[in-house]
Design a protein around this motif. Sequence first.
Motif, PDB file in Angstrom:
ATOM      1  N   ALA A 176       1.092  -1.627   0.123  1.00 10.51           N
ATOM      2  CA  ALA A 176      -0.298  -0.283   0.275  1.00 10.51           C
ATOM      3  C   ALA A 176       0.821   1.185  -0.269  1.00 10.51           C
ATOM      4  CB  ALA A 176      -0.234   0.277   1.034  1.00 10.51           C
ATOM      5  N   ASP A 358     -10.970   2.481   5.615  1.00  6.64           N
ATOM      6  CA  ASP A 358      -9.759   1.165   6.024  1.00  6.64           C
ATOM      7  C   ASP A 358      -8.652   1.427   6.203  1.00  6.64           C
ATOM      8  OD1 ASP A 358     -10.066  -1.043   4.059  1.00  6.64           O
ATOM      9  OD2 ASP A 358      -7.454   0.106   3.763  1.00  6.64           O
ATOM     10  N   TRP A 361      -5.251   1.964   4.367  1.00  6.01           N
ATOM     11  CA  TRP A 361      -5.279   2.903   4.245  1.00  6.01           C
ATOM     12  C   TRP A 361      -5.168   3.762   5.472  1.00  6.01           C
ATOM     13  CZ3 TRP A 361      -7.672   7.668   5.326  1.00  6.01           C
ATOM     14  CH2 TRP A 361      -7.637   8.953   4.558  1.00  6.01           C
ATOM     15  N   TYR A 365      -2.487   7.028   5.572  1.00  9.65           N
ATOM     16  CA  TYR A 365      -2.450   8.298   6.072  1.00  9.65           C
ATOM     17  C   TYR A 365      -1.819   8.578   7.086  1.00  9.65           C
ATOM     18  CZ  TYR A 365      -4.974  11.228   9.133  1.00  9.65           C
ATOM     19  OH  TYR A 365      -5.981  12.401   9.523  1.00  9.65           O
ATOM     20  N   ILE A 415      -4.391  10.985  -1.841  1.00  9.54           N
ATOM     21  CA  ILE A 415      -4.441  10.173  -1.354  1.00  9.54           C
ATOM     22  C   ILE A 415      -6.196   9.497  -0.580  1.00  9.54           C
ATOM     23  CG2 ILE A 415      -2.793   9.186  -0.656  1.00  9.54           C
ATOM     24  CD1 ILE A 415      -3.086   8.832   2.357  1.00  9.54           C
ATOM     25  N   PRO A 419      -8.457   7.400  -2.347  1.00 11.99           N
ATOM     26  CA  PRO A 419      -8.031   6.839  -1.155  1.00 11.99           C
ATOM     27  C   PRO A 419      -7.559   4.749  -2.417  1.00 11.99           C
ATOM     28  CG  PRO A 419     -10.747   6.264  -1.498  1.00 11.99           C
ATOM     29  CD  PRO A 419     -10.051   7.866  -2.177  1.00 11.99           C
ATOM     30  N   ALA A 422      -3.655   4.375  -2.351  1.00 13.35           N
ATOM     31  CA  ALA A 422      -3.158   3.543  -1.239  1.00 13.35           C
ATOM     32  C   ALA A 422      -4.055   1.638  -0.917  1.00 13.35           C
ATOM     33  CB  ALA A 422      -3.380   4.260   0.291  1.00 13.35           C
ATOM     34  N   THR A 423      -4.990   1.796  -2.148  1.00 12.69           N
ATOM     35  CA  THR A 423      -6.053   1.008  -1.376  1.00 12.69           C
ATOM     36  C   THR A 423      -5.401  -0.693  -2.514  1.00 12.69           C
ATOM     37  OG1 THR A 423      -8.044   1.812  -2.504  1.00 12.69           O
ATOM     38  CG2 THR A 423      -7.534   1.794   0.388  1.00 12.69           C
TER      39      THR A 423
END
Length: 432
Positions: A176, A358, A361, A365, A415, A419, A422-423
């Motif tokens: 990720a 999530d 995620w 972050y 992000i 999202p 990252a996912t």
Amino acid sequence: MLTLVLTLLIALLVLLGSGVWVAFSLMGLGWLGISQFTSIPAGDVMASDIWSASYSWELTALPMFIWMGEILFRSRLAEDMFSGLAPWMTRIPGRLLHTNVVGCGLFAAVSGSSAATCATMGKMAIPELARRGYDERLVLGTLAGSATLGLLIPPSIILIVYAVATDQSIARLFIAGILPGVLLISLFAGYLMLWSWRFPDRVPPADEHTSLGEKFRRSRRLIPLLGLIIGVIGSIYAGLASPTEAAAVGVMLSLMLARWQGVMDWQTFREATMGAVRTSTMIAFILAGASFLTAAMGFTGLPSDLAAWIASLNLSPYMLLVALTVFFILLGCFLDGISVVVLTTSILLPMVEAAGIDLIWFGIYLVIVVEMSQITPPVGFNLFVLQGLTGKNILRIAGAALPFFFLMGLGVILITLFPAIATYLPGAMSGR
């Protein structure tokens, strides 16, 4: 709940302000919470939780990756990277300043540490770029900002800590971190291009023209580094090795690389090993304290009460993230990144899950926000590293890093809005 929160907050400020080690502070908070606000025997909980936190198989990857970084820190890797990258950067707006960004990104992919990335690249880049007449403020800023990539780009030590603290997959977190890391590198490089177009007179002229064949010949010095990255990260992504097994592979490859370069003698091996032991012990001790604090908070019911209170405010997920971003940046001004993660996850995770965020995620972050705090005084670790290398005032270095602080803030916004940055890769990995 208010009495409990105020008691623990005051106790935390007193303990940390008195110079008590973070691990002992976490244990003290846990003991205080259980002994004063529950009828549970605190000693029994402490013994069982500290023991259970110390034999996790996933945690085995931690000292191995730290050891790999310590070995590479003492090798000629930074020199090889600079020599291999420089010929390709001379025609790009910003020229050799891009070697700081790309070089830090590459070294982050094998070190897992922000401070090690900053120190290793700084020792090579600062005198070389100063000799060529590059703007000192931008040299320091690019190093301070780009070195934080060591926290995000796998193998990241802090992602391992987050995975253990939240019971998430280390491999999925590693994967990720790749695209957000590329995103930050792109933002930093884009800023350098815009700056050089805005101030063309402050960028030294390009070196003599280098033929394409000569560029490729110099780039051969990057082959060992790329082989190390492929051996470690590629084996995880391909499903050939677990993160712990990949860490062992990384240690062996880094030892072979250092030996091949002629820098690995008994004294260097001993220093690298002892450095890894000290760092690993410190982090493991903090995680043990965090495990006890997590259990203590569960017994007091504080996380669930706090999550219910946040839910009663009817904050949207975006507003919750705005509040958490400010909170983490402020906390990171006084604590290192690992301490921020282990100190907050036990309390904040229930409300994060309740908001439908999530956790993979959220880990990315959180690491980017912690990256931002690495270049904010008074406890910005990268600022201290650069101060030690240059002797400059820490506030001056912080000012040079300020544009990169805002660029990382832009990365957080991107992000959040998208999202999938990252996912997507972890989802593709689990869907194979």
